[in-house]
Design an enzyme around this catalytic site. Sequence first.
Site, PDB file in Angstrom:
ATOM      1  N   ASP A 299      -3.874  -7.382  -7.723  1.00  0.00           N
ATOM      2  CA  ASP A 299      -5.278  -7.646  -8.070  1.00  0.00           C
ATOM      3  C   ASP A 299      -5.435  -7.344  -9.556  1.00  0.00           C
ATOM      4  O   ASP A 299      -6.046  -6.339  -9.947  1.00  0.00           O
ATOM      5  CB  ASP A 299      -6.188  -6.764  -7.225  1.00  0.00           C
ATOM      6  CG  ASP A 299      -6.085  -7.130  -5.758  1.00  0.00           C
ATOM      7  OD1 ASP A 299      -6.532  -8.209  -5.371  1.00  0.00           O
ATOM      8  OD2 ASP A 299      -5.511  -6.329  -4.997  1.00  0.00           O
TER       9      ASP A 299
ATOM     10  N   HIS B 219       0.836  -1.212   0.000  1.00  0.00           N
ATOM     11  CA  HIS B 219       0.000   0.000   0.000  1.00  0.00           C
ATOM     12  C   HIS B 219       0.868   1.259   0.000  1.00  0.00           C
ATOM     13  O   HIS B 219       0.571   2.232  -0.699  1.00  0.00           O
ATOM     14  CB  HIS B 219      -0.861   0.065   1.271  1.00  0.00           C
ATOM     15  CG  HIS B 219      -1.898  -1.002   1.403  1.00  0.00           C
ATOM     16  ND1 HIS B 219      -1.824  -2.000   2.346  1.00  0.00           N
ATOM     17  CD2 HIS B 219      -3.052  -1.209   0.714  1.00  0.00           C
ATOM     18  CE1 HIS B 219      -2.897  -2.771   2.235  1.00  0.00           C
ATOM     19  NE2 HIS B 219      -3.643  -2.331   1.268  1.00  0.00           N
TER      20      HIS B 219
HETATM   21  O1  PAF Z   1      -8.092  -3.491  -3.700  1.00  0.00           O
HETATM   22  C1  PAF Z   1      -8.765  -3.103  -2.722  1.00  0.00           C
HETATM   23  O2  PAF Z   1      -8.259  -2.897  -1.615  1.00  0.00           O
HETATM   24  C2  PAF Z   1     -10.262  -2.864  -2.899  1.00  0.00           C
HETATM   25  O3  PAF Z   1     -10.815  -3.793  -3.766  1.00  0.00           O
HETATM   26  C3  PAF Z   1     -10.587  -1.419  -3.337  1.00  0.00           C
HETATM   27  C4  PAF Z   1     -10.045  -1.098  -4.713  1.00  0.00           C
HETATM   28  C5  PAF Z   1     -10.054  -0.431  -2.325  1.00  0.00           C
HETATM   29  C6  PAF Z   1     -12.110  -1.235  -3.405  1.00  0.00           C
HETATM   30  O4  PAF Z   1     -12.714  -1.474  -2.180  1.00  0.00           O
END
Ligand code: PAF
Length: 283
Positions: A150, A37
């Site tokens: 993802d 993140h």
């Molecule tokens: O990847 C994620 O953490 C979630 O799917 C997102 C893009 C924040 C949407 O809730």
Amino acid sequence: MKIVTTPDEIQSIALAKRRQGQTIGLVPTMGYFHEGHLALMREARRRADCVITTLFVNPMQFGPTEDLDNYPHNFGRDTALAESVGVDFLYAPTNAAMYNDEFSSTVHVEGLTSGLCGAARLGHFDGVTTVVAKLFNQTLPHIAVFGQKDFQQLAVIRRMTSDLDFPIEIIAHPIVREESGLAMSSRNTYLKEEEMGAALSLSQAIAGAKAIAANPSSTSNTIKKNVRELIEKHAECTIDYVEIVNALSLEPCDTIDADSIILLAVKINKRIRLIDNSLLLDT
Ligand code: PAF
């Protein structure tokens, strides 16, 4: 760094920033931050004048038997980490602020959502696209940064952004891995010490797949068979899917080219669903 909790407030802030001529970079998250993140936030920091990170565990993207109630959280730690990488606004709305009692809209992307994770997690991508569309409208970003871990989500969000004419550039950030090769994920926190070998089999199998793919006569089937065998050596692993697809269309491909990507989803001890992916050929 300022913490904001309502859609009205974050939208007023975003409008004011835009009036001042500032660019806005958005990093949507569900919190419990790790280095993956933080890399997205640093990327947004490099590219935009004002960085908004959203922290919202979106109930709409969890199925009834999934881990919504136990999803890891630590707001204090997340606040400190976001601040440490230069985020300007941490936007953490409540469920009620995002979905009021009358809420009845869904954003649905056809096609790209039907296979892979979409097949196993019915309705998941509708939840993702609906919340991301809302977050786009609330934070009015010029760019939004998403992780390639993802991969299907990224493809679906790109499609939605283009189809619905959001004037937003979608930036893909490469997967951030532990030294062991494990792709970083908030869900790794559920892994017990004795499950690490099984968890590592995903990145190891991908490394094996890339080695086979380097031979021009290799086919998708040979590679997938090898990957399955490697992962299934671990009794803790149940394979959800091992697929090789075209990175743009997400359509299965039989032969390997520069756009072929391998995608895996594996459950560890039926509790922890891990995903990983990689292009098969290094460019
Ligand atoms: O990847 C994620 O953490 C979630 O799917 C997102 C893009 C924040 C949407 O809730």
